[in-house]
Enzyme design. Structure first.
Site, PDB file in Angstrom:
ATOM      1  N   THR A 145       3.574   4.167  15.589  1.00 43.58           N
ATOM      2  CA  THR A 145       3.199   2.902  14.933  1.00 43.58           C
ATOM      3  C   THR A 145       3.725   2.843  13.494  1.00 43.58           C
ATOM      4  O   THR A 145       3.197   2.114  12.671  1.00 43.58           O
ATOM      5  CB  THR A 145       1.662   2.697  14.960  1.00 43.58           C
ATOM      6  OG1 THR A 145       1.019   3.729  14.184  1.00 43.58           O
ATOM      7  CG2 THR A 145       1.113   2.745  16.366  1.00 43.58           C
TER       8      THR A 145
ATOM      9  N   LYS B 218      -5.225  -6.998  22.209  1.00 40.67           N
ATOM     10  CA  LYS B 218      -6.598  -6.561  22.483  1.00 40.67           C
ATOM     11  C   LYS B 218      -7.594  -7.462  21.771  1.00 40.67           C
ATOM     12  O   LYS B 218      -8.631  -7.815  22.327  1.00 40.67           O
ATOM     13  CB  LYS B 218      -6.799  -5.126  21.987  1.00 40.67           C
ATOM     14  CG  LYS B 218      -6.118  -4.065  22.794  1.00 40.67           C
ATOM     15  CD  LYS B 218      -6.574  -2.724  22.237  1.00 40.67           C
ATOM     16  CE  LYS B 218      -5.689  -1.602  22.655  1.00 40.67           C
ATOM     17  NZ  LYS B 218      -6.355  -0.317  22.573  1.00 40.67           N
TER      18      LYS B 218
ATOM     19  N   GLU C 242       0.836  -1.192   0.000  1.00 46.68           N
ATOM     20  CA  GLU C 242       0.000   0.000   0.000  1.00 46.68           C
ATOM     21  C   GLU C 242       0.875   1.248   0.000  1.00 46.68           C
ATOM     22  O   GLU C 242       0.394   2.353   0.196  1.00 46.68           O
ATOM     23  CB  GLU C 242      -0.952   0.006   1.182  1.00 46.68           C
ATOM     24  CG  GLU C 242      -0.273  -0.078   2.526  1.00 46.68           C
ATOM     25  CD  GLU C 242      -1.260   0.087   3.659  1.00 46.68           C
ATOM     26  OE1 GLU C 242      -1.794   1.196   3.788  1.00 46.68           O
ATOM     27  OE2 GLU C 242      -1.489  -0.887   4.398  1.00 46.68           O
TER      28      GLU C 242
ATOM     29  N   HIS D  88      -2.465  -9.636  12.352  1.00 41.43           N
ATOM     30  CA  HIS D  88      -1.872  -8.443  11.742  1.00 41.43           C
ATOM     31  C   HIS D  88      -1.531  -7.515  12.911  1.00 41.43           C
ATOM     32  O   HIS D  88      -2.389  -7.256  13.763  1.00 41.43           O
ATOM     33  CB  HIS D  88      -2.880  -7.775  10.799  1.00 41.43           C
ATOM     34  CG  HIS D  88      -2.516  -6.361  10.467  1.00 41.43           C
ATOM     35  ND1 HIS D  88      -1.299  -6.036   9.912  1.00 41.43           N
ATOM     36  CD2 HIS D  88      -3.171  -5.174  10.655  1.00 41.43           C
ATOM     37  CE1 HIS D  88      -1.232  -4.722   9.767  1.00 41.43           C
ATOM     38  NE2 HIS D  88      -2.351  -4.178  10.208  1.00 41.43           N
TER      39      HIS D  88
ATOM     40  N   CYS E 270      -3.445  -3.305   4.437  1.00 40.70           N
ATOM     41  CA  CYS E 270      -2.562  -4.361   4.956  1.00 40.70           C
ATOM     42  C   CYS E 270      -2.990  -5.764   4.539  1.00 40.70           C
ATOM     43  O   CYS E 270      -2.339  -6.747   4.907  1.00 40.70           O
ATOM     44  CB  CYS E 270      -2.498  -4.286   6.480  1.00 40.70           C
ATOM     45  SG  CYS E 270      -1.868  -2.725   7.058  1.00 40.70           S
TER      46      CYS E 270
ATOM     47  N   ASN F  53       5.079  -1.286  12.336  1.00 36.38           N
ATOM     48  CA  ASN F  53       4.088  -1.754  11.369  1.00 36.38           C
ATOM     49  C   ASN F  53       4.732  -1.867   9.994  1.00 36.38           C
ATOM     50  O   ASN F  53       5.345  -0.913   9.513  1.00 36.38           O
ATOM     51  CB  ASN F  53       2.904  -0.775  11.314  1.00 36.38           C
ATOM     52  CG  ASN F  53       1.686  -1.376  10.605  1.00 36.38           C
ATOM     53  OD1 ASN F  53       1.742  -2.497  10.095  1.00 36.38           O
ATOM     54  ND2 ASN F  53       0.595  -0.636  10.580  1.00 36.38           N
TER      55      ASN F  53
ATOM     56  N   SER G  19      -7.238  -2.060   6.514  1.00 37.06           N
ATOM     57  CA  SER G  19      -8.183  -0.963   6.717  1.00 37.06           C
ATOM     58  C   SER G  19      -8.961  -0.662   5.452  1.00 37.06           C
ATOM     59  O   SER G  19      -8.481  -0.846   4.333  1.00 37.06           O
ATOM     60  CB  SER G  19      -7.422   0.298   7.135  1.00 37.06           C
ATOM     61  OG  SER G  19      -7.095   0.213   8.488  1.00 37.06           O
TER      62      SER G  19
HETATM   63  P1  HMG Z   1      -2.999   7.554  21.053  1.00 40.47           P
HETATM   64  O1  HMG Z   1      -4.188   8.421  21.134  1.00 40.47           O
HETATM   65  O2  HMG Z   1      -1.683   8.217  20.956  1.00 40.47           O
HETATM   66  O3  HMG Z   1      -2.847   6.594  22.268  1.00 40.47           O
HETATM   67  O4  HMG Z   1      -3.218   6.619  19.785  1.00 40.47           O
HETATM   68  P2  HMG Z   1      -3.876   6.212  23.444  1.00 40.47           P
HETATM   69  O5  HMG Z   1      -4.119   7.395  24.267  1.00 40.47           O
HETATM   70  O6  HMG Z   1      -5.049   5.462  22.876  1.00 40.47           O
HETATM   71  O7  HMG Z   1      -2.946   5.220  24.244  1.00 40.47           O
HETATM   72  C1  HMG Z   1      -2.508   4.018  23.675  1.00 40.47           C
HETATM   73  C2  HMG Z   1      -2.428   2.982  24.776  1.00 40.47           C
HETATM   74  O8  HMG Z   1      -1.370   3.328  25.665  1.00 40.47           O
HETATM   75  C3  HMG Z   1      -3.689   2.895  25.645  1.00 40.47           C
HETATM   76  O9  HMG Z   1      -3.872   1.528  25.921  1.00 40.47           O
HETATM   77  C4  HMG Z   1      -3.276   3.651  26.895  1.00 40.47           C
HETATM   78  O10 HMG Z   1      -3.999   3.255  28.043  1.00 40.47           O
HETATM   79  C5  HMG Z   1      -1.822   3.245  26.996  1.00 40.47           C
HETATM   80  P3  HMG Z   1      -5.326   0.840  25.686  1.00 40.47           P
HETATM   81  O11 HMG Z   1      -6.230   1.495  26.646  1.00 40.47           O
HETATM   82  O12 HMG Z   1      -5.708   1.185  24.273  1.00 40.47           O
HETATM   83  O13 HMG Z   1      -5.076  -0.589  25.919  1.00 40.47           O
HETATM   84  N1  HMG Z   1      -0.996   4.116  27.842  1.00 40.47           N
HETATM   85  C6  HMG Z   1      -0.100   3.647  28.722  1.00 40.47           C
HETATM   86  N2  HMG Z   1       0.242   2.385  29.070  1.00 40.47           N
HETATM   87  C7  HMG Z   1       1.216   2.240  30.018  1.00 40.47           C
HETATM   88  N3  HMG Z   1       1.834   3.279  30.627  1.00 40.47           N
HETATM   89  C8  HMG Z   1       1.529   4.539  30.320  1.00 40.47           C
HETATM   90  C9  HMG Z   1       0.517   4.776  29.320  1.00 40.47           C
HETATM   91  N4  HMG Z   1      -0.025   5.884  28.766  1.00 40.47           N
HETATM   92  C10 HMG Z   1      -0.956   5.466  27.863  1.00 40.47           C
HETATM   93  N5  HMG Z   1       2.160   5.562  30.922  1.00 40.47           N
HETATM   94  C11 HMG Z   1      -3.293   4.843  18.220  1.00 40.47           C
HETATM   95  C12 HMG Z   1      -2.921   5.259  19.651  1.00 40.47           C
HETATM   96  C13 HMG Z   1      -3.014   3.382  18.043  1.00 40.47           C
HETATM   97  C14 HMG Z   1      -4.776   5.131  17.993  1.00 40.47           C
HETATM   98  C15 HMG Z   1      -2.424   5.709  17.244  1.00 40.47           C
HETATM   99  O14 HMG Z   1      -1.082   5.374  17.414  1.00 40.47           O
HETATM  100  C16 HMG Z   1      -2.795   5.496  15.794  1.00 40.47           C
HETATM  101  O15 HMG Z   1      -3.684   6.155  15.261  1.00 40.47           O
HETATM  102  N6  HMG Z   1      -2.070   4.550  15.064  1.00 40.47           N
HETATM  103  C17 HMG Z   1      -2.354   4.286  13.673  1.00 40.47           C
HETATM  104  C18 HMG Z   1      -3.626   3.498  13.456  1.00 40.47           C
HETATM  105  C19 HMG Z   1      -3.532   2.054  13.897  1.00 40.47           C
HETATM  106  O16 HMG Z   1      -2.479   1.489  14.054  1.00 40.47           O
HETATM  107  N7  HMG Z   1      -4.713   1.413  14.039  1.00 40.47           N
HETATM  108  C20 HMG Z   1      -4.764  -0.002  14.375  1.00 40.47           C
HETATM  109  C21 HMG Z   1      -5.977  -0.718  13.791  1.00 40.47           C
HETATM  110  S1  HMG Z   1      -6.158  -0.396  12.045  1.00 40.47           S
HETATM  111  C22 HMG Z   1      -5.007  -1.464  11.282  1.00 40.47           C
HETATM  112  O17 HMG Z   1      -4.506  -2.364  11.876  1.00 40.47           O
HETATM  113  C23 HMG Z   1      -4.696  -1.193   9.838  1.00 40.47           C
HETATM  114  C24 HMG Z   1      -3.372  -0.484   9.578  1.00 40.47           C
HETATM  115  O18 HMG Z   1      -2.295  -1.391   9.750  1.00 40.47           O
HETATM  116  C25 HMG Z   1      -3.367   0.105   8.175  1.00 40.47           C
HETATM  117  C26 HMG Z   1      -3.710  -0.808   7.008  1.00 40.47           C
HETATM  118  O19 HMG Z   1      -4.516  -1.697   7.049  1.00 40.47           O
HETATM  119  O20 HMG Z   1      -3.157  -0.498   5.942  1.00 40.47           O
HETATM  120  C27 HMG Z   1      -3.154   0.689  10.527  1.00 40.47           C
END
Ligand code: HMG
Length: 390
Positions: A152, A242, A79, A233, A111, A275, A308
Site C-alpha cells: 500500500t 469496503k 505527512e 480517501h 492523510c 497511496n 489516521s
Molecule cells: P494484510 O494482513 O497483508 O492483508 O494487510 P489481509 O490478510 O488483510 O488481506 C487483504 C485482503 O486481501 C483481504 O480482503 C483478503 O481476503 C484478500 P478483505 O477480507 O479485507 O476484503 N486476499 C485475497 N483476495 C483475492 N485473492 C487472494 C487473496 N488473498 C488475500 N488470493 C493491510 C492488509 C491493508 C492491513 C496492510 O496492507 C496495511 O497495514 N496497510 C497500511 C494501513 C492501511 O492502508 N490502512 C487503511 C486504513 S487507514 C488509512 O486510510 C490512513 C492511511 O492512509 C494513513 C494516513 O492517514 O496518513 C493509511
C-alpha cells in the site's frame, strides 16, 4: 458566491513496480494484491523526487501567469514533509515563481492535511473573493520492504486551485467532521517509515465513514440517491469499496449500481499509483472526472477524507458547467503512458537510497528524471532544488 475547485493538477514519479511481480517476490498470490488490496502498479519515487518536487510538478501544469499573481496563500498538506521547521509550501512558492506577497504554510494531520487546507482556503476566499489559494497534497508513503503495508505504498501529489466562481466544482456547505485520538497509524519524528495497526486502521476508517455519513444525513435529510458518486480517501483501493459497501444496503438497486460503477472509475488512477496519503482522495476525484466522460454538470459528488490518528470529514461538491474543458486529461494520459517499469530488485535498491544527514555534499544526476522540478542534491544540510525551465 460560489467557492471551490478551479483547477486540478497531478504528478506521480516516472517509475513503477508491477504488483503481480511484487506479489511473486513476496510469496503471496498476485490476486491478494490486485483484488484483495486492489492495486495494480505502485509508483516508485527516485531519489531526485521528494514531496516538495512532486507538489511543485503537480502545480506547474495548471498555473498560468494570472494564477501566479493572484495566489496569495499556499497551503501544503503533507505527512512526509522534509523539515520539522520550514514549511514545504515556502519551497514550492519559490520554485513556481509565485507573487511574493503570499502566505505559505504546511498543514499536518495524516492523510487529512489537504482537506484541512481546502477548508481553510474556502474561508480565505470568502473574505478575499479576488484571491486564489493553492492547496497541495503531496506524499511518499513508506512502510518498509517486506512489511504488510508494503503493497500500500505509493508516491504523488495533487495541486488544487481554490477560487471564487470555480470552473470545476463548487464546494458546498454542510460538511461534517469527527476527531478521535486513536493509534491506528503514526510516524514518530525519528522514523522515515510509518507504524501501523493495519486491521485496526481498516476498522476505524469504516467506523469514521459510518459516523460522519449518519451525521450528514441527520443534518441534511439527503440520502445515497442524491449522489452521482462518492469518492474516498484510498490508502489502497479496496478500502474505499469496503466503506461504500458498509452503507449500500440503504440504497435502491439502481442507486447501488450507479455508486458501485462510479466507484470503479474513481479508483482507476489510485490503483496505478498507490497511496499518496494527503492527495489520495483528490486523485480519486480526478480519476472519476477524467475517466468518466458523461458526468453531467450539476451532479453532486460526495467526498470522504480520512487521516489516521484520526480525523474524518464528509463533504460535497457540485460539478460546474463545462467542467471537462478545464481538466488536463491529455497530460495525465501521457504522464501514465510515459512511466517506466522497474524490477522488484531495482525498486528495493531505490527504496534504500538515502540522502546524507551529516552535512556532506551530494550531487544527484537529474538527467534521467523527466520531471521539470527535481531535487538536485544536498549541501550543508540544505536540499538543492532545480527547475529545469529556469
Ligand atoms: P494484510 O494482513 O497483508 O492483508 O494487510 P489481509 O490478510 O488483510 O488481506 C487483504 C485482503 O486481501 C483481504 O480482503 C483478503 O481476503 C484478500 P478483505 O477480507 O479485507 O476484503 N486476499 C485475497 N483476495 C483475492 N485473492 C487472494 C487473496 N488473498 C488475500 N488470493 C493491510 C492488509 C491493508 C492491513 C496492510 O496492507 C496495511 O497495514 N496497510 C497500511 C494501513 C492501511 O492502508 N490502512 C487503511 C486504513 S487507514 C488509512 O486510510 C490512513 C492511511 O492512509 C494513513 C494516513 O492517514 O496518513 C493509511
Amino acid at each position: 458566491m460560489k467557492i471551490g475547485i478551479d483547477k486540478i493538477g497531478f504528478y506521480t514519479p516516472h517509475l513503477y513496480v508491477d504488483m503481480n511481480k511484487l506479489a511473486v517476490s513476496r510469496n503471496v498470490e498476485p490476486e491478494k494484491f490486485t483484488i484483495g488490496i486492489g492495486q495494480s502498479k505502485m509508483a516508485i519515487p527516485p531519489i531526485s523526487q521528494d514531496p516538495v518536487t512532486l507538489a511543485a510538478n503537480a502545480a506547474l501544469e495548471i498555473l498560468d501567469n494570472e494564477d501566479k499573481e493572484k495566489i496569495d496563500f499556499v497551503i501544503f498538506g503533507t505527512e512526509s514533509g522534509i523539515d520539522n521547521s520550514k514549511s514545504a509550501g515556502v519551497y514550492v512558492h519559490r520554485l513556481l515563481g509565485l507573487n511574493p506577497h503570499a502566505r505559505a504554510v504546511e498543514v499536518k494531520q495524516a492523510c487529512y492535511g489537504a482537506t484541512a487546507g481546502i477548508q481553510m482556503a474556502k474561508g480565505h476566499i470568502a473574505l478575499n473573493p479576488d484571491s486564489k489559494v493553492l492547496v497541495l497534497g503531496s506524499d511518499i508513503a513508506r512502510y518498509g520492504l517486506n512489511t504488510s503495508g508494503e503493497a500500500t505504498q505509493g508516491a504523488g501529489a495533487v495541486a488544487l486551485l481554490i477560487s471564487a466562481e470555480p470552473r470545476i466544482m463548487e464546494l458546498e456547505e454542510n460538511n461534517v467532521y469527527l476527531t478521535d485520538d486513536i493509534m491506528d497509524f503514526w510516524r514518530p519524528i525519528y522514523s522515515d517509515k510509518a507504524f501501523v495497526d493495519g486491521k485496526f486502521s481498516n476498522e476505524q476508517y469504516i467506523l469514521f465513514f459510518e459516523k460522519v455519513w449518519e451525521q450528514y444525513k441527520a443534518k441534511t435529510d439527503l440520502s445515497l440517491k442524491d449522489f452521482e458518486a462518492i469518492c474516498f480517501h484510498l490508502p489502497y483501493t479496496k478500502m474505499g469499496l469496503k466503506a461504500l459497501r458498509a452503507v449500500l444496503d440503504e440504497a435502491e438497486e439502481e442507486d447501488k449500481e450507479r455508486l458501485l460503477a462510479n466507484f470503479e472509475i474513481s479508483r482507476k488512477y489510485n490503483r496505478n499509483v498507490g497511496n499518496i496519503y494527503t492527495g489520495s482522495l483528490y486523485l480519486s476525484l480526478l480519476s472519476l472526472l477524467e475517466q468518466k466522460d458523461d458526468l453531467q454538470s450539476g451532479a453532486k459528488i460526495g467526498l470522504f477524507s480520512y487521516g489516521s490518528g484520526a480525523v474524518g470529514e464528509f463533504f460535497t461538491g457540485i460539478l460546474q458547467p463545462n467542467y471537462r474543458e478545464h481538466l488536463h486529461i491529455a497530460e495525465h494520459t501521457q504522464l501514465f503512458a510515459a512511466r517506466k517499469e522497474v524490477t522488484v530488485a531495482e525498486y528495493e535498491e531505490i527504496f534504500q537510497e538515502t540522502l546524507p544527514i551529516d552535512g556532506s555534499t551530494l550531487e544527484l544526476d537529474v538527467t534521467n528524471d523527466p520531471a521539470t522540478i527535481c531535487l538536485a542534491g544536498m549541501k550543508d544540510n540544505m536540499r538543492q532544488y532545480v527547475n529545469k525551465e529556469d
